[in-house]
Write an enzyme that holds these catalytic residues in place. Structure first.
Site, mmCIF file in Angstrom:
data_model
loop_
_atom_site.group_PDB
_atom_site.id
_atom_site.type_symbol
_atom_site.label_atom_id
_atom_site.label_comp_id
_atom_site.label_asym_id
_atom_site.label_seq_id
_atom_site.Cartn_x
_atom_site.Cartn_y
_atom_site.Cartn_z
ATOM 1 N N ARG A 35 -1.139 62.419 5.059
ATOM 2 C CA ARG A 35 -1.424 63.637 5.841
ATOM 3 C C ARG A 35 -2.182 64.686 5.024
ATOM 4 N NH1 ARG A 35 4.202 63.881 9.287
ATOM 5 N NH2 ARG A 35 3.379 62.673 11.016
ATOM 6 N N LYS A 197 10.311 49.918 24.740
ATOM 7 C CA LYS A 197 10.752 50.385 26.056
ATOM 8 C C LYS A 197 9.634 50.672 27.045
ATOM 9 C CE LYS A 197 15.071 52.604 24.786
ATOM 10 N NZ LYS A 197 15.666 53.892 24.452
ATOM 11 N N GLY A 353 3.536 55.885 16.375
ATOM 12 C CA GLY A 353 4.210 55.657 15.098
ATOM 13 C C GLY A 353 4.243 54.225 14.613
ATOM 14 N N GLY A 376 3.513 61.485 18.873
ATOM 15 C CA GLY A 376 3.894 62.195 20.099
ATOM 16 C C GLY A 376 2.704 62.872 20.759
#
Ligand code: AMP
Length: 395
Positions: A35, A197, A353, A376
């Site tokens: 980052r 999911k 992720g 996200g």
């Protein structure tokens, strides 16, 4: 869209919101500098123009002031990467900070203390944002990872820089890459969705159906579809209450002319473990006591055939439990297919992720067009939402 190149930073102080939320080990040393490296180009541009940079970020989830979460621990790592000895002030608002900013010379970099030492940051407090705004002449947002949050430093602060605000290089690249996929992309456009999911990706699927030609569904989420279609999935993970939704997605896809590709075979294990016994079985006939944990060989061939024909590729989520070597082959083969298609001229965006972890782990990061840094934030953009951190610059 205003970016850094629309400004000359000579004799200006750039107040840059970066995402330096990096992992630290027990000795409080930075263990992954990705980052920091991602923000380098933005900081260097400001310095090369003849300006100075004031950096603000959050780190972890402190409850008030906690030394373990001090950005002071990352000063050396940032200095090494930027190539300038970075100054540090142990607060992010107030007289002491404003003095440190005033003392800053062109070519210098000042890092402020963790924004989340103040609850006002996450609360999006306007007074706090105004105090932060005293720390620079031009506001630059380069923190994609928090762009989906309406925090003081990511969104609210922008109103104090009505004209003097822009995206940093990293954030601009993220927006451009996502627009390339969601906007006027070169066809055929293929989305590969994997992971555990259906429920966490449902809004994404619904939003992108209008924009894609092929939808590859793999990994744990595929079993909800297979069960809904009448298959025996043994002990594979499944969201029983999402079966109707799965059928509805298939119907919507058909109506919109999107071709859906589900796995046809799986590597099943008799235990959720790297040492499990394995067998390759038809995905519609997984024996009791066995669970599908990776894409099977026929599936890999089918998926790679679709990917090879694609001109635009979006990949989110692994197609197996790639963290275990025994079940990583499908994800590796998929990564290879995406890399090959990219080498042939396709545009490929990998994000979220776990897929980012997978492309890094297996060495594909340099072989795809773009690896998104914000899990996200990327998912919310794919869901069609307007991110507060982006909107605040556009307003
Ligand atoms: P997500 O966060 O929803 O993208 O899910 C990522 C996780 O899904 C990874 O940790 C994978 O190990 C897991 N996963 C992928 N395929 C399977 C599967 N067949 N069974 C269980 N977990 C899976």
């Amino acid at each position: 869209m205003k970016t850094l190149n629309d400004f000359n930073f000579e004799n200006k102080k750039a107040l840059i919101r970066v995402d330096f939320n990096v992992p630290l080990n027990e000795e409080l040393q930075v263990t992954d500098t990705t980052r920091i490296e991602a923000a380098k180009a933005t900081i260097v541009k400001v310095l090369e123009d003849g300006g100075s940079a004031v950096l603000m970020s959050h780190l972890g989830r402190p409850k008030g002031v906690e030394d373990n979460f001090s950005l002071g621990h990352i000063v050396d790592a940032v200095s090494e990467i930027i190539g300038v000895q970075v100054k540090f002030v142990n607060d992010c608002i107030g007289d002491k900070v404003e003095q440190a900013v005033a003392d800053l010379q062109n070519g210098e970099v000042l890092l402020l203390e963790n924004l989340r030492f103040y609850g006002e940051e996450k609360a999006g407090d306007r007074d706090f944002a105004e105090k932060l705004s005293k720390c620079g002449d031009i506001y630059v947002n380069d923190a994609f990872g928090t762009a989906h949050r309406a925090h003081a430093s990511t969104a609210i602060i922008a109103e104090f820089f009505p004209e003097q605000k822009c995206f940093g290089f990293l954030l601009a690249k993220e927006i451009e890459s996502l627009e390339k996929v969601l906007g006027s992309s070169e066809k055929p456009v293929t989305a590969i969705l994997g992971g555990s999911k259906v429920s966490s990706k449902i809004t994404v699927i619904e939003n992108i159906l209008d924009k894609i030609d092929h939808l590859i569904i793999g990994g744990g989420m595929s079993f909800t579809f297979i069960k809904a279609l009448g298959g025996d999935i043994g002990n594979s993970i499944c969201e029983d209450d999402k079966q109707d939704l799965a059928l509805d997605i298939l119907k919507q896809a058909e109506e919109k002319g999107v071709k859906v590709h589900l796995p046809v075979d799986v590597v099943a294990g008799d235990d959720f473990s790297n040492d499990a016994n394995t067998q390759v079985v038809d995905i519609y006939h997984i024996p009791e006591g066995w669970e599908g944990l990776d894409a099977g060989p026929k599936t890999n061939v089918g998926f790679s055939f679709v990917i090879a024909q694609s001109k635009t590729i979006l990949w989110n989520g692994p197609v197996g439990v790639f963290e275990m070597k025994t079940f990583s082959k499908g994800t590796i083969e998929l990564g290879n297919s995406v890399a090959d298609a990219t080498a042939e001229g396709a545009f490929s965006l990998v994000g979220g992720g776990d897929s980012v972890a997978a492309v890094k782990q297996f060495g594909f990061a340099d072989k795809v067009s773009y690896v998104s840094t914000g899990g996200g934030a990327m998912l919310e953009m794919l869901e069609g939402k307007t991110l507060p951190g982006i909107q605040a610059i556009l307003d």
